[in-house]
Design a protein around this motif. Structure first.
Motif, PDB file in Angstrom:
ATOM      1  N   GLU A   8       1.041  -1.215   0.092  1.00 38.23           N
ATOM      2  CA  GLU A   8       0.019  -0.027   0.161  1.00 38.23           C
ATOM      3  C   GLU A   8       1.024   1.139   0.127  1.00 38.23           C
ATOM      4  O   GLU A   8       1.940   1.195   0.697  1.00 38.23           O
ATOM      5  CB  GLU A   8      -1.012   0.107   1.298  1.00 38.23           C
ATOM      6  N   VAL A   9       0.450   2.035  -0.829  1.00 35.79           N
ATOM      7  CA  VAL A   9       1.276   3.452  -1.105  1.00 35.79           C
ATOM      8  C   VAL A   9       0.307   4.563  -0.442  1.00 35.79           C
ATOM      9  O   VAL A   9      -0.830   4.706  -1.070  1.00 35.79           O
ATOM     10  CB  VAL A   9       1.931   3.522  -2.126  1.00 35.79           C
ATOM     11  N   PHE A  10       0.713   5.277   0.338  1.00 38.56           N
ATOM     12  CA  PHE A  10      -0.282   6.431   0.631  1.00 38.56           C
ATOM     13  C   PHE A  10       0.613   7.725   0.489  1.00 38.56           C
ATOM     14  O   PHE A  10       1.901   8.104   0.856  1.00 38.56           O
ATOM     15  CB  PHE A  10      -0.206   6.469   2.286  1.00 38.56           C
ATOM     16  N   VAL A  11       0.266   8.636  -0.492  1.00 31.89           N
ATOM     17  CA  VAL A  11       0.908   9.858  -0.656  1.00 31.89           C
ATOM     18  C   VAL A  11       0.113  11.044   0.152  1.00 31.89           C
ATOM     19  O   VAL A  11      -1.087  11.526  -0.377  1.00 31.89           O
ATOM     20  CB  VAL A  11       0.728  10.265  -2.434  1.00 31.89           C
ATOM     21  N   THR A  12       0.823  11.832   0.950  1.00 31.24           N
ATOM     22  CA  THR A  12       0.084  12.773   1.959  1.00 31.24           C
ATOM     23  C   THR A  12       0.346  13.928   1.407  1.00 31.24           C
ATOM     24  O   THR A  12       1.350  14.729   1.916  1.00 31.24           O
ATOM     25  CB  THR A  12       0.382  12.512   3.113  1.00 31.24           C
ATOM     26  N   LEU A  13      -0.442  14.660   0.285  1.00 30.95           N
ATOM     27  CA  LEU A  13      -0.054  15.947  -0.177  1.00 30.95           C
ATOM     28  C   LEU A  13      -1.077  16.770   0.632  1.00 30.95           C
ATOM     29  O   LEU A  13      -2.137  16.625   0.850  1.00 30.95           O
ATOM     30  CB  LEU A  13      -0.353  15.785  -1.720  1.00 30.95           C
ATOM     31  N   SER A  14      -0.482  18.124   1.045  1.00 34.18           N
ATOM     32  CA  SER A  14      -1.173  19.116   1.858  1.00 34.18           C
ATOM     33  C   SER A  14      -0.968  20.452   1.093  1.00 34.18           C
ATOM     34  O   SER A  14      -0.200  21.152   1.643  1.00 34.18           O
ATOM     35  CB  SER A  14      -1.019  18.968   3.342  1.00 34.18           C
ATOM     36  N   ASN A  54      -5.095  14.212   1.055  1.00 33.02           N
ATOM     37  CA  ASN A  54      -4.990  15.387   1.450  1.00 33.02           C
ATOM     38  C   ASN A  54      -5.225  15.337   3.077  1.00 33.02           C
ATOM     39  O   ASN A  54      -6.553  15.218   3.474  1.00 33.02           O
ATOM     40  CB  ASN A  54      -5.817  16.420   0.846  1.00 33.02           C
ATOM     41  N   LEU A  55      -4.490  15.573   3.902  1.00 25.09           N
ATOM     42  CA  LEU A  55      -4.413  15.641   5.165  1.00 25.09           C
ATOM     43  C   LEU A  55      -5.328  16.770   6.027  1.00 25.09           C
ATOM     44  O   LEU A  55      -5.988  16.645   7.078  1.00 25.09           O
ATOM     45  CB  LEU A  55      -3.045  15.653   6.076  1.00 25.09           C
ATOM     46  N   TYR A  56      -5.635  17.990   5.149  1.00 22.46           N
ATOM     47  CA  TYR A  56      -6.336  18.888   5.499  1.00 22.46           C
ATOM     48  C   TYR A  56      -7.760  18.725   5.401  1.00 22.46           C
ATOM     49  O   TYR A  56      -8.645  18.955   6.194  1.00 22.46           O
ATOM     50  CB  TYR A  56      -5.731  20.488   4.902  1.00 22.46           C
ATOM     51  N   GLN A  57      -8.070  18.105   4.189  1.00 27.18           N
ATOM     52  CA  GLN A  57      -9.379  17.721   3.792  1.00 27.18           C
ATOM     53  C   GLN A  57     -10.000  16.436   4.327  1.00 27.18           C
ATOM     54  O   GLN A  57     -11.020  16.605   4.415  1.00 27.18           O
ATOM     55  CB  GLN A  57      -9.569  17.973   2.117  1.00 27.18           C
ATOM     56  N   GLY A  62      -6.433  11.256   7.717  1.00 28.92           N
ATOM     57  CA  GLY A  62      -5.035  11.720   8.247  1.00 28.92           C
ATOM     58  C   GLY A  62      -4.746  11.067   9.497  1.00 28.92           C
ATOM     59  O   GLY A  62      -3.725  10.694   9.851  1.00 28.92           O
ATOM     60  N   GLN A  63      -5.679  11.272  10.615  1.00 27.35           N
ATOM     61  CA  GLN A  63      -5.558  10.965  12.109  1.00 27.35           C
ATOM     62  C   GLN A  63      -5.235   9.397  11.914  1.00 27.35           C
ATOM     63  O   GLN A  63      -4.343   8.688  12.693  1.00 27.35           O
ATOM     64  CB  GLN A  63      -6.837  11.292  12.656  1.00 27.35           C
ATOM     65  N   LEU A  64      -6.102   8.732  11.273  1.00 32.17           N
ATOM     66  CA  LEU A  64      -5.853   6.987  11.016  1.00 32.17           C
ATOM     67  C   LEU A  64      -4.410   6.739  10.612  1.00 32.17           C
ATOM     68  O   LEU A  64      -3.707   5.980  11.189  1.00 32.17           O
ATOM     69  CB  LEU A  64      -6.891   6.496  10.267  1.00 32.17           C
ATOM     70  N   LEU A  65      -3.691   7.384   9.489  1.00 27.29           N
ATOM     71  CA  LEU A  65      -2.596   7.398   9.089  1.00 27.29           C
ATOM     72  C   LEU A  65      -1.648   7.728  10.259  1.00 27.29           C
ATOM     73  O   LEU A  65      -0.520   7.027  10.112  1.00 27.29           O
ATOM     74  CB  LEU A  65      -2.222   8.048   7.880  1.00 27.29           C
ATOM     75  N   GLN A  66      -1.685   8.806  10.910  1.00 22.81           N
ATOM     76  CA  GLN A  66      -0.616   9.211  11.733  1.00 22.81           C
ATOM     77  C   GLN A  66      -0.827   8.197  12.852  1.00 22.81           C
ATOM     78  O   GLN A  66       0.006   7.906  13.602  1.00 22.81           O
ATOM     79  CB  GLN A  66      -1.056  10.630  12.558  1.00 22.81           C
ATOM     80  N   GLU A  67      -1.956   7.582  13.133  1.00 22.37           N
ATOM     81  CA  GLU A  67      -2.024   6.589  14.291  1.00 22.37           C
ATOM     82  C   GLU A  67      -1.350   5.290  13.980  1.00 22.37           C
ATOM     83  O   GLU A  67      -0.525   4.449  14.659  1.00 22.37           O
ATOM     84  CB  GLU A  67      -3.314   6.151  14.627  1.00 22.37           C
ATOM     85  N   GLN A  71       3.624  10.444  13.691  1.00 19.80           N
ATOM     86  CA  GLN A  71       3.660  11.835  13.486  1.00 19.80           C
ATOM     87  C   GLN A  71       4.743  11.951  12.276  1.00 19.80           C
ATOM     88  O   GLN A  71       5.359  11.416  11.998  1.00 19.80           O
ATOM     89  CB  GLN A  71       3.991  12.728  14.797  1.00 19.80           C
ATOM     90  N   GLY A  72       4.458  13.136  11.541  1.00 19.63           N
ATOM     91  CA  GLY A  72       5.515  13.630  10.606  1.00 19.63           C
ATOM     92  C   GLY A  72       5.510  13.107   9.297  1.00 19.63           C
ATOM     93  O   GLY A  72       6.291  12.904   8.532  1.00 19.63           O
ATOM     94  N   ILE A  73       4.021  12.676   8.820  1.00 24.80           N
ATOM     95  CA  ILE A  73       3.821  12.004   7.595  1.00 24.80           C
ATOM     96  C   ILE A  73       3.487  13.042   6.649  1.00 24.80           C
ATOM     97  O   ILE A  73       3.159  12.758   5.513  1.00 24.80           O
ATOM     98  CB  ILE A  73       2.850  11.026   8.038  1.00 24.80           C
TER      99      ILE A  73
END
Length: 195
Positions: A8-14, A54-57, A62-67, A71-73
């Motif tokens: 799985e690849v997650f791209v976190t663009l904000s 998009n971690l803002y939208q 985003g919270q699940l990914l951080q868990e 942090q720092g993703i």
């Protein structure tokens, strides 16, 4: 060819307002590259799932990914296979000169991340300690090796310290003696010779 499991690849663009154009270009480059990986390695099997977040939208996602990944993703590509994952900062995907993007270098960084999470046994390089050697944790250019250690890790090599008064681990692919200042004891020398 070395990748057999699902990834799985997650791209976190904000994107920030001033960076929308750069973010759009980055997303284009990443989508193209990840589609090439999917087609070349997994085909229609769906063994590689790609998510642009998009971690803002998408705050809950985003919270699940951080868990899951810590942090720092933000502004990164996370490559995950099972419990193993690697976070690649987006700045590692481009060569930047004088504040301007000059070239996309994401293929090398993403290939290293893919291989890093999919390989079972990564090579282990040990740096000796206890004789005034240059420390792998130190950032300083004159006596620190943190840049070299980071470069090895980016190339899917585990890095650790080795006290030669302890047995040399069986997984040692290499032992580095970096600028020792104090002579080794006879028992340490024998261990190195036996290795």
């Amino acid at each position: 060819q070395q990748i057999t499991q699902s990834v799985e690849v997650f791209v976190t663009l904000s994107p920030r307002p001033k960076e929308e154009e750069q973010t759009r270009l980055l997303e284009q480059d990443l989508r193209r590259l990840l589609q090439e990986y999917q087609a070349a390695r997994w085909g229609a099997s769906g063994g590689m799932k790609v998510h642009f977040v998009n971690l803002y939208q998408e705050r809950k996602r985003g919270q699940l990914l951080q868990e899951r990944f810590g942090q720092g993703i933000e502004q990164s590509v996370i490559v995950s296979a099972g419990e193993r994952f690697k976070v690649v900062d987006l700045t590692a995907l481009y060569r930047v000169e004088e504040g301007k993007i000059k070239a996309f270098g994401g293929e090398a960084a993403l290939t290293a991340a893919l291989l890093g999470v999919c390989r079972e046994n990564l090579p282990q390089v040990y740096f000796t300690v206890g004789h005034g050697e240059m420390p792998i944790e130190e950032v300083g250019l004159s006596r620190g090796l943190s840049h070299w250690a980071t470069a090895l890790q980016q190339r899917n090599t585990e890095v650790g310290s080795l006290d030669l008064m302890q047995p040399i681990p069986k997984d040692a692919a290499a032992i580095v003696i970096a600028g020792s200042q104090i002579p080794f004891k006879p028992a340490e020398v024998q261990q190195l010779l036996a290795y």
